[in-house]
Design a protein around this motif. Sequence first.
Motif, PDB file in Angstrom:
ATOM      1  N   TYR A 269      34.008 -58.745   0.367  1.00  0.00           N
ATOM      2  CA  TYR A 269      32.838 -59.043   1.191  1.00  0.00           C
ATOM      3  C   TYR A 269      32.313 -57.803   1.904  1.00  0.00           C
ATOM      4  CZ  TYR A 269      36.086 -59.323   5.191  1.00  0.00           C
ATOM      5  OH  TYR A 269      37.025 -59.052   6.145  1.00  0.00           O
ATOM      6  N   ARG A 270      33.173 -56.852   2.177  1.00  0.00           N
ATOM      7  CA  ARG A 270      32.712 -55.615   2.829  1.00  0.00           C
ATOM      8  C   ARG A 270      31.890 -54.759   1.874  1.00  0.00           C
ATOM      9  NH1 ARG A 270      38.338 -53.935   5.809  1.00  0.00           N
ATOM     10  NH2 ARG A 270      38.237 -55.480   7.481  1.00  0.00           N
ATOM     11  N   GLN A 271      32.138 -54.882   0.598  1.00  0.00           N
ATOM     12  CA  GLN A 271      31.435 -54.075  -0.393  1.00  0.00           C
ATOM     13  C   GLN A 271      29.998 -54.525  -0.600  1.00  0.00           C
ATOM     14  OE1 GLN A 271      34.055 -54.555  -3.689  1.00  0.00           O
ATOM     15  NE2 GLN A 271      35.547 -53.079  -2.913  1.00  0.00           N
ATOM     16  N   ILE A 272      29.668 -55.718  -0.110  1.00  0.00           N
ATOM     17  CA  ILE A 272      28.276 -56.167  -0.173  1.00  0.00           C
ATOM     18  C   ILE A 272      27.661 -56.234   1.225  1.00  0.00           C
ATOM     19  CG2 ILE A 272      28.395 -57.334  -2.400  1.00  0.00           C
ATOM     20  CD1 ILE A 272      28.884 -59.957  -0.942  1.00  0.00           C
TER      21      ILE A 272
ATOM     22  N   ARG B  29      21.271 -61.752   3.645  1.00  0.00           N
ATOM     23  CA  ARG B  29      20.199 -61.563   2.634  1.00  0.00           C
ATOM     24  C   ARG B  29      20.521 -60.406   1.692  1.00  0.00           C
ATOM     25  NH1 ARG B  29      14.806 -64.338   4.065  1.00  0.00           N
ATOM     26  NH2 ARG B  29      15.688 -65.880   5.452  1.00  0.00           N
ATOM     27  N   VAL B  30      21.039 -59.320   2.246  1.00  0.00           N
ATOM     28  CA  VAL B  30      21.431 -58.180   1.402  1.00  0.00           C
ATOM     29  C   VAL B  30      22.538 -58.600   0.445  1.00  0.00           C
ATOM     30  CG1 VAL B  30      22.539 -55.903   1.445  1.00  0.00           C
ATOM     31  CG2 VAL B  30      20.675 -56.405   3.028  1.00  0.00           C
TER      32      VAL B  30
ATOM     33  N   CYS C 250      22.590 -58.588  -3.623  1.00  0.00           N
ATOM     34  CA  CYS C 250      23.649 -57.970  -4.426  1.00  0.00           C
ATOM     35  C   CYS C 250      24.221 -58.971  -5.426  1.00  0.00           C
ATOM     36  CB  CYS C 250      24.761 -57.445  -3.524  1.00  0.00           C
ATOM     37  SG  CYS C 250      24.340 -55.978  -2.587  1.00  0.00           S
ATOM     38  N   SER C 251      24.377 -60.205  -4.996  1.00  0.00           N
ATOM     39  CA  SER C 251      24.899 -61.234  -5.883  1.00  0.00           C
ATOM     40  C   SER C 251      23.937 -61.506  -7.035  1.00  0.00           C
ATOM     41  CB  SER C 251      25.141 -62.515  -5.084  1.00  0.00           C
ATOM     42  OG  SER C 251      25.584 -63.545  -5.918  1.00  0.00           O
TER      43      SER C 251
END
Length: 126
Positions: A32-35, A73-74, A78-79
Amino acid sequence: MALTFKSAVQNSKFLSSFLKPVSTAYANVAGYRQIGLRYDDLIAEENDIAQEALRRLSLSNPREAYDRVYRIRVAQQCSLSHSLLPKEQWTKPEDDVRYLRPILEEVTAEFAEREAFDNAKVLPRK
């Protein structure tokens, strides 16, 4: 005061030294930190307690509420694009603070108190 797992780990030097690297590794693997998300961004919003906590967050700290929506939203973008953020935009472990948890605990206690008060039995005098 009841002994909880959290307090037992915090009070034990052995348990703390053993579990801290495990929890750090888990947070890194979770992704989760990577997104760009923080841990509290993962809390489901579909219940009354979370809704009330988010309402209070927007009243007490509107910037944090705005930042939360932006991070989500970011992460959604990414997803959709099946990509990660550049490494310099990842959430750093020191930035991954629990901003919603204190409000959630407060709201949970208030809801439990209200539930107990609403279900109080009034016995007739004898």
